[in-house]
Design a protein around this motif. Structure first.
Motif, PDB file in Angstrom:
ATOM      1  N   PHE A   1      44.669  43.930  40.750  1.00  0.00           N
ATOM      2  CA  PHE A   1      43.220  43.673  40.742  1.00  0.00           C
ATOM      3  C   PHE A   1      42.810  42.984  39.444  1.00  0.00           C
ATOM      4  CE2 PHE A   1      38.966  44.959  39.399  1.00  0.00           C
ATOM      5  CZ  PHE A   1      38.192  44.626  40.490  1.00  0.00           C
TER       6      PHE A   1
ATOM      7  N   THR B   1      43.956  39.305  39.628  1.00  0.00           N
ATOM      8  CA  THR B   1      43.229  38.446  40.561  1.00  0.00           C
ATOM      9  C   THR B   1      41.781  38.228  40.113  1.00  0.00           C
ATOM     10  OG1 THR B   1      42.693  40.359  41.957  1.00  0.00           O
ATOM     11  CG2 THR B   1      44.659  39.087  42.521  1.00  0.00           C
ATOM     12  N   ARG B   2      41.192  39.236  39.463  1.00  0.00           N
ATOM     13  CA  ARG B   2      39.804  39.106  38.989  1.00  0.00           C
ATOM     14  C   ARG B   2      39.716  38.537  37.578  1.00  0.00           C
ATOM     15  NH1 ARG B   2      36.208  42.050  42.213  1.00  0.00           N
ATOM     16  NH2 ARG B   2      37.157  42.164  44.298  1.00  0.00           N
TER      17      ARG B   2
END
Length: 305
Positions: A213, A216-217
């Protein structure tokens, strides 16, 4: 995030992270950086062997057009690689940051798996640690080495503001080897007389999901990562159907390796304060960024059992 490099991809946690990143729709390639005689074993992940000096890392980043790097090997006891306490890999982190800071580096996002062991444990330390806590560690301690390694990552963020650098402090892993999981796996659970500490573990799947996460962020800053909730030592013993053996607050000392190898109940080195005062981290900041762990502490204990 199109082209990703996972440093420490051969570790159990590294393999999970690489597999998750490979499944991301925006990921065009995932490269796993491994050492001699290591392998990743995931279809679609290109394994690249490199020596510990990382002399070939700069050309590799440029050649593969790597935009995202996930560093798994900073703290070995948060990789599923060892069940014994392990110090942070300061030199490797320094060399990695040097390569990432080069003018020719195409990297725009870095995620590093650090350890909640950077936070203090003791009668005067808070039970719930937040990222805003200013940590001062004893010289040459394991926490001091962690902070030194994290310092190189912070320096990278300062020197190259176009690179998002996320430092993820992971709770002890459940479902993979680790010192806390090793104690909870024993038939006889050591317990310090007069204490029932609150502890917290991190499910291996939550660890991989949280790191993916952050990648990807393109998160930046310091984040705590743990599975939901807190469990008290007596509750853990009941759920795991373990026999709690009361100990005086004295560690095994020089006999700890022998007791560890034989599976005998003992207070492992460095775990006495944990079994007296407990240790948990606040994950609110990561939740506000959009990530919630899928597992509660009871489910984490089931993964250990």
């Amino acid at each position: 995030m199109k082209h990703v490099l996972v440093v420490g991809a051969a570790t159990p946690l590294g393999q999970r992270v690489a597999a998750r990143l490979l499944a991301e729709p925006d990921a065009e390639s995932v490269v796993g950086l491994i050492g001699p005689r290591e392998e990743v074993g995931i279809d679609g992940v290109e394994a690249v062997e490199i020596d510990r000096e990382l002399r070939e890392l700069g050309p590799l980043l440029a050649d593969r057009e790597i935009d995202t790097v996930v560093q798994i090997g900073l703290a070995r006891d948060r990789t599923g690689e060892t069940s014994r306490p392990a110090t942070a890999d300061v030199i490797q982190t320094m060399k990695l940051c040097a390569a990432l800071s080069a003018e020719t580096s195409p990297v725009r996002s870095v995620v590093a798996a650090s350890s909640s062991a950077a936070y203090p444990i003791g009668s005067d330390a808070p039970l719930l640690h937040r990222e805003s806590l200013e940590v001062v560690a004893e010289e040459d301690s394991a926490a001091a080495l962690l902070l030194e390694a994290e310092g190189y990552l912070r320096q990278l963020a300062e020197q190259r503001p176009h690179i998002n650098v996320a430092i993820m402090r992971l709770a002890p892993l459940a479902g993979l080897p680790g010192e806390l999981a090793w104690m909870l796996e024993r038939r006889f659970l050591p317990a310090v007389i007069g204490f029932d500490p609150g502890v917290q573990v991190l499910h291996a799947d939550d660890a991989a999901a949280g790191l993916a996460f952050a990648a990807t962020r393109e998160l930046a800053g310091l984040y705590n990562l743990a599975s939901r909730g807190t469990v008290y030592w007596s509750e853990a013993a009941r759920q795991l159907r373990r026999n709690a053996i009361p100990f005086l607050p004295i560690e095994a000392g020089p006999l700890a390796p022998v007791a560890h190898a034989l599976g005998l109940p003992h207070l492992p080195e460095g775990m006495l304060d944990l079994l007296r005062f407990g240790h948990t981290i606040d994950t609110t900041k990561l939740a506000e960024a959009g990530f919630e762990a899928a597992h509660e502490q009871a489910q984490c204990l089931a993964a250990i059992d």
